[in-house]
Design an enzyme around this catalytic site. Structure first.
Site, mmCIF file in Angstrom:
data_model
loop_
_atom_site.group_PDB
_atom_site.id
_atom_site.type_symbol
_atom_site.label_atom_id
_atom_site.label_comp_id
_atom_site.label_asym_id
_atom_site.label_seq_id
_atom_site.Cartn_x
_atom_site.Cartn_y
_atom_site.Cartn_z
ATOM 1 N N ARG A 1 1.119 4.114 -2.921
ATOM 2 C CA ARG A 1 0.339 4.941 -2.258
ATOM 3 C C ARG A 1 1.652 5.902 -3.098
ATOM 4 N NH1 ARG A 1 -1.867 4.783 3.837
ATOM 5 N NH2 ARG A 1 -3.408 4.048 3.760
ATOM 6 N N MET B 1 1.121 -0.851 0.042
ATOM 7 C CA MET B 1 -0.034 -0.228 0.027
ATOM 8 C C MET B 1 0.856 1.108 0.254
ATOM 9 S SD MET B 1 -3.396 0.473 0.145
ATOM 10 C CE MET B 1 -4.602 -0.431 0.890
ATOM 11 N N TYR C 1 -7.415 6.484 -4.858
ATOM 12 C CA TYR C 1 -6.772 4.754 -5.332
ATOM 13 C C TYR C 1 -6.816 5.361 -4.021
ATOM 14 C CZ TYR C 1 -7.613 3.055 -10.384
ATOM 15 O OH TYR C 1 -7.640 2.360 -10.709
ATOM 16 N N GLU C 2 -6.143 3.951 -3.530
ATOM 17 C CA GLU C 2 -5.018 3.678 -2.215
ATOM 18 C C GLU C 2 -5.452 4.049 -1.350
ATOM 19 O OE1 GLU C 2 -3.708 0.798 -3.188
ATOM 20 O OE2 GLU C 2 -3.689 1.160 -5.024
ATOM 21 N N GLY C 3 -6.916 4.120 -0.371
ATOM 22 C CA GLY C 3 -6.860 5.142 0.641
ATOM 23 C C GLY C 3 -8.108 6.663 0.612
#
Length: 593
Positions: A295, A291, A432-434
């Site tokens: 990010r 992750m 995306y990605e949080g």
């Protein structure tokens, strides 16, 4: 000749003048001559081969039929060229098929490759994340089976985390794994929003999957990670039988049409088998490894869309004749408001480039340092900067691409020009990605108190040292002092945020996004003043062709400090006196049901 995708002069400035290539023995073969050739080769591939897929890839998109996904046809030739150039693992260990480049150089390459088509580059980007996680957590047998074919691009990788009821709250996931007598696991469940979950670019797709082993603890403490290949791997390394992981549909999205976003079902048609990656119930450890890399990658994707939009807008403004201008130019670059937007775009693009390259260089410094305390300090900087790299940069990327549409005027939102697509593509990176709201909670809730505050103090001290050094450059002393005052004002807000967090005051969470924005602005001022410092030092001996560039760096920093940082002061004040209305307002008060 007009620059496309990214400004090569600016890329070189950051690489060689602002940050500088590593002198470490580990990277000694990557001197300026070699790096110039590498970046030029990447630029050629990007402009001649990848960029021509940008529009047709968007128009054709991905198609789904009978469980199979076809990517845009134009991607296939380009993917083979990308593989032939061995770009996927350019910064990785030669032991596993990598090129061993500094990460800083890899980002200069990515400036062109991702900027040419962010949608296409999602496929190798996720593959790299999968490979890196296996490299760090996998057994020797798993590394032997998977790494070479992932790093050379013959196989692709994904990340199967999200479920219908478990998005950001991964502790709620329902996918299950049952241990078999041979040590494998039978996995059942459904995952959604899986980028590259199915495609026809590669012979095999390797899926890292989060699932809960039967009998494991509830919540996030009972999650494990598994490697689930689309096709099983035979003992000789060849492709074996089909595994029970299938795509059941793809999403129709507003942007990044060339990237397949899939719903994946596991174990519904035939048995789906995987092998444990890492230890049981420690899947989140592996997930965060991937992750965090993702990010940084997503932040760079947003930046790449922004820099491409800026290049298109600048070129257009220099060519488009419209109305009588006030600044003597015949084209719209002579209109003050167009110039205001262009310098705003320039500010965020160049500041973000410096930040992203600086962040990449921190990884290189860790690799080359023998000082354990220094490694911890450098890693702390990476940790604290990660939500800014992902959250702040992608926020500003959307703003930049929006200005790109505006500068093109009526043409801006037509498909005749690329800026509308860049804006559509850029919007996804904030999610995306949080989501960026989650990035702000991470920045405030975790990074602020990490290592009992040491990590954030290392970050503050790095900025303080930079201002102390930059102020000594006479040409920019005035604006550096102004920026430092805002930085000290922001620094004063840290204790307030810690106090709110300690008390679990809802005000902390209501002001977390503003807190991230404030320090994003501070980091931008740091990066832009650092650029101005280097430019001021180079001006006296600069060749005439470089003087405009260097003066432009000083003027860009001046614009940000005098026009944008006063707004940051307002953000700091609003954060201190944050309204509790969003928390206290009753549901019904938001509007009728």
């Amino acid at each position: 000749m007009a620059q496309l995708i990214a400004d090569r002069r600016d890329v070189d400035f950051v690489l060689y003048e602002q940050i500088g290539l590593s002198k470490a023995k580990r990277f000694k073969e990557f001197d300026k001559k070699t790096v110039d050739l590498i970046v030029s080769e990447a630029r050629n591939l990007a402009i001649k081969e990848i960029l021509p897929t940008f529009k047709p890839g968007d128009e054709e998109g991905c198609t789904f039929e009978n469980g199979e996904v076809k990517v845009p046809e134009c991607f296939k030739k380009v993917y083979e060229l990308y593989k032939e150039g061995e770009w996927l693992a350019m910064c990785d260990d030669p032991k596993y098929g990598g090129q061993g480049m500094p990460r800083l150089v890899g980002l200069a390459v990515s400036d062109y490759l991702i900027g040419a088509n962010p949608s296409f580059m999602l496929y190798p980007g996720l593959t790299h994340g999968t490979a890196k996680m296996i490299e760090k957590l996998g057994t020797e047998e798993q590394k032997k089976i998977y790494l070479k074919n992932l790093y050379n691009g013959n196989w692709a990788g994904t990340m199967l985390l999200t479920e219908a009821n478990a998005g950001s709250d991964l502790g709620a996931l329902e996918a299950t794994a049952k241990k078999n007598s041979d040590g494998t696991y039978s996995i059942t469940g459904e995952k959604i929003f899986i980028s590259g979950g199915e495609q026809d670019l590669t012979d095999n797709i390797i899926h890292p999957v989060l699932a809960r082993i039967e009998g494991a603890p509830a919540g996030s403490k009972g999650i494990s990670m598994f490697i689930v290949p689309k096709f099983h791997i035979n003992e000789d390394g060849s492709k074996g039988e089909r595994n029970g992981i299938f795509c059941s549909g793809i999403e129709e999205k507003m942007g990044i049409h060339g990237s397949s976003t899939c719903t994946m079902t596991l174990g519904s048609k035939i048995e789906c088998k995987g092998t444990l990656l890492g230890k049981e119930n420690e899947g989140l450890k592996g997930m965060f490894l991937m992750m965090n890399e993702s990010r940084h990658f997503v932040g760079f994707q947003g930046f790449s869309a922004a820099t491409a939009s800026y290049m298109h807008s600048l070129n257009y403004a220099r060519e488009r004749v419209q109305g009588k201008t006030l600044l003597g130019e015949k084209t719209i670059i002579g209109h003050p408001d167009v110039r205001r937007q262009l310098i705003l775009m320039k500010t965020y693009v160049e500041g973000a480039r410096s930040l992203l390259y600086y962040n990449a260089n921190l990884f290189d410094l860790i690799k080359t340092s023998d000082d354990e305390e220094e490694k911890i300090r450098l890693n702390n900087l990476i940790e604290v900067l990660t939500p800014i790299v992902k959250g702040y940069v992608t926020d500003k990327a959307l703003e930049v691409t929006s200005h790109g549409v505006q500068i093109f005027g009526g043409y801006g939102y037509t498909k005749e020009f690329p800026v509308e697509q860049l804006m559509r593509d850029a919007r996804i990176f904030m999610i995306y990605e949080g989501t960026n709201g989650i990035q702000s909670l991470d920045f405030m809730g975790r990074k602020l108190t990490m290592q009992k505050g040491k990590a954030f103090n290392d970050f503050i001290n790095e900025i303080s040292s930079a201002f102390e050094r930059i102020k000594k450059t006479k040409q920019i002393e005035n604006i550096a002092n102004k920026a430092e005052v805002v930085f000290l004002h922001a620094k004063d807000s840290v204790e307030l945020m810690i106090e709110r967090l300690t008390k679990k005051d809802i005000a902390a969470f209501l002001s977390s996004y503003t807190f991230m924005e404030v320090f994003g602005d501070i980091v931008m001022s740091w990066m832009l003043l650092w650029r101005a410092e280097k430019a001021a030092q180079a001006l006296d001996s600069a060749k005439s062709k470089d003087k405009d560039f260097y003066e432009g760096q000083i003027q860009t920093a001046d614009f940000f400090v005098n026009s944008m940082l006063p707004i940051t002061v307002g953000k700091i004040n609003s954060m201190k006196s944050v309204s509790l209305a969003p928390a206290t307002m009753k549901d019904a008060a938001f509007g009728s049901k």
